[in-house]
Write a protein that holds these residues in place. Sequence first.
Motif, PDB file in Angstrom:
ATOM      1  N   ILE A 268       0.837  -1.203   0.000  1.00  0.00           N
ATOM      2  CA  ILE A 268       0.000   0.000   0.000  1.00  0.00           C
ATOM      3  C   ILE A 268       0.871   1.252   0.000  1.00  0.00           C
ATOM      4  N   ALA A 269       1.945   1.238   0.808  1.00  0.00           N
ATOM      5  CA  ALA A 269       2.842   2.396   0.862  1.00  0.00           C
ATOM      6  C   ALA A 269       3.497   2.657  -0.487  1.00  0.00           C
ATOM      7  N   LYS A 270       3.938   1.595  -1.157  1.00  0.00           N
ATOM      8  CA  LYS A 270       4.563   1.756  -2.470  1.00  0.00           C
ATOM      9  C   LYS A 270       3.553   2.237  -3.503  1.00  0.00           C
ATOM     10  N   ALA A 271       2.333   1.727  -3.412  1.00  0.00           N
ATOM     11  CA  ALA A 271       1.294   2.157  -4.351  1.00  0.00           C
ATOM     12  C   ALA A 271       0.949   3.621  -4.137  1.00  0.00           C
ATOM     13  N   ASN A 272       0.892   4.039  -2.880  1.00  0.00           N
ATOM     14  CA  ASN A 272       0.577   5.438  -2.577  1.00  0.00           C
ATOM     15  C   ASN A 272       1.651   6.382  -3.105  1.00  0.00           C
ATOM     16  N   SER A 273       2.893   5.879  -3.149  1.00  0.00           N
ATOM     17  CA  SER A 273       3.984   6.731  -3.634  1.00  0.00           C
ATOM     18  C   SER A 273       3.831   7.075  -5.113  1.00  0.00           C
ATOM     19  N   MET A 274       2.984   6.344  -5.831  1.00  0.00           N
ATOM     20  CA  MET A 274       2.743   6.626  -7.243  1.00  0.00           C
ATOM     21  C   MET A 274       1.718   7.743  -7.434  1.00  0.00           C
ATOM     22  N   GLY A 275       1.061   8.156  -6.346  1.00  0.00           N
ATOM     23  CA  GLY A 275       0.041   9.182  -6.439  1.00  0.00           C
ATOM     24  C   GLY A 275      -1.348   8.584  -6.612  1.00  0.00           C
ATOM     25  N   GLU A 276      -2.352   9.453  -6.649  1.00  0.00           N
ATOM     26  CA  GLU A 276      -3.738   9.019  -6.793  1.00  0.00           C
ATOM     27  C   GLU A 276      -4.076   8.848  -8.273  1.00  0.00           C
ATOM     28  N   TYR A 277      -4.844   7.801  -8.572  1.00  0.00           N
ATOM     29  CA  TYR A 277      -5.290   7.561  -9.946  1.00  0.00           C
ATOM     30  C   TYR A 277      -6.713   8.093 -10.087  1.00  0.00           C
ATOM     31  N   CYS A 278      -6.889   9.055 -10.971  1.00  0.00           N
ATOM     32  CA  CYS A 278      -8.189   9.687 -11.181  1.00  0.00           C
ATOM     33  C   CYS A 278      -8.698   9.354 -12.578  1.00  0.00           C
ATOM     34  N   ALA A 279      -9.930   8.892 -12.691  1.00  0.00           N
ATOM     35  CA  ALA A 279     -10.479   8.470 -13.982  1.00  0.00           C
ATOM     36  C   ALA A 279     -11.718   9.272 -14.353  1.00  0.00           C
ATOM     37  N   VAL A 287      -2.623  12.502  -9.605  1.00  0.00           N
ATOM     38  CA  VAL A 287      -2.357  13.622  -8.712  1.00  0.00           C
ATOM     39  C   VAL A 287      -1.572  13.108  -7.515  1.00  0.00           C
ATOM     40  N   ALA A 288      -1.012  14.021  -6.748  1.00  0.00           N
ATOM     41  CA  ALA A 288      -0.215  13.640  -5.585  1.00  0.00           C
ATOM     42  C   ALA A 288      -1.051  12.847  -4.582  1.00  0.00           C
ATOM     43  N   ALA A 289      -0.390  11.962  -3.862  1.00  0.00           N
ATOM     44  CA  ALA A 289      -1.081  11.148  -2.851  1.00  0.00           C
ATOM     45  C   ALA A 289      -1.801  12.049  -1.857  1.00  0.00           C
TER      46      ALA A 289
END
Length: 415
Positions: A268-279, A287-289
């Motif tokens: 989860i921490a690594k995924a959050n580092s990629m930022g938020e996925y907006c569709a 966008v930033a986490a």
Amino acid sequence: MRKNSIALFVLIFSIVAVPLNALQVKSAFASGTATGGNWAIDYPDFAQTLIDKKWSFTLKGINGNMIGSGDYAEFNLLDANGKELVNDSGYSSGVNGTIEFWDYIRGSDFVGIDLTRDFKGTVKVLREFGSKQKDAVVSITIPASSFPKRPTTSSGYISIVTKFELIPFPQECTDTEFQFNVMDPYSEISTVLFSIVDSAGKEVATATQYGLENGLQKDGIQLCAYSLAGTVAPYNFVTTVSFESKTGKLALSEKTAFPLASKKNEAIAKANSMGEYCAKGNTSKTVAAGATCPSGYKKINFLVPDDVAWNTLTRMPKTQKNKNYIVYACVAQFDANTGGSKFRGYASPVQEQSYFSNGINAIFTGSSKSLLKLSEKSAFIAKVTVTGGVTYTTIGGKTSVPAFEIRQFKNIGSC
């Protein structure tokens, strides 16, 4: 046995002291002098004697009572049950001198010694030949409260100094160092076992210490991915103190939280580092986490699949269609046969040392431009959407595997 002398008079006096924390090098009570009549005895700092492993008592004459150059004395110190602590003798240091009694001492000497009642001592003084001074017997009382208190808890003997912060889940064997204080004034400890256990009490790592000295010490405990397999957070750091058999004491144990990140939390921490996925329909933005998605866009939440979800995915992938997951994977085939927007890989809900052995065969699709960052044997973590299952032809026939559409990914090395 030493020669007994004739007791011509008896002088009784007491020595009073204050308890000490066993960790301190300087004691809270000091050495001092007890007086009575025409005699005085200098007594030691009893806590310091356990550190120095030697104690001494000095006999002096006062108020006109001098110790002659040839005077001799014997000193015997017992506990309330009559167990001997000191038995020494000595001659005067000279005209108007002193007589010193001393002995080596260890904390373990106090096993079986009654520290709840006063110690009793006797000094027998034999004057030199021709002296006008009289022989004497001097009795002394030393309160047992003058000595360090024995710890009664595991943390009383061994206190962990290190404040553990979040520790990443190890991919290989990794040492975690820590510091601890030893408080064993009477040398009672045999061994100290440090261990890490999971929520079910399963032991996943250990470190053992023998022959510890008092004061600040350090050690390390090794965490390995294979020993953590199948364990369940949260984890605890357990200190178990075992004692020498002659003490008759049972082992003492205490635990404290050990913040080892679970594989799920790490993903989860690594995924959050990629930022938020907006569709928004077929378009997307990152966008930033923690930031809000642009107007008209919806934030898509991705979860680490639990065991049930993962088992369902591997056996009936179509039932998991449109589920959004966080997965790890290793690129197995990415060439002209797969094309630029599709490849075959081995996927897992947690990071693996061997994806081929522990992962599942799967098909990944994504933007051909972004996938240029991946090649065969690339390891990555990704936010994916399950698109169902795919059947393809192999040398032995046909095989059906789960299919994922990559929304975001991050390289994490090779595999």
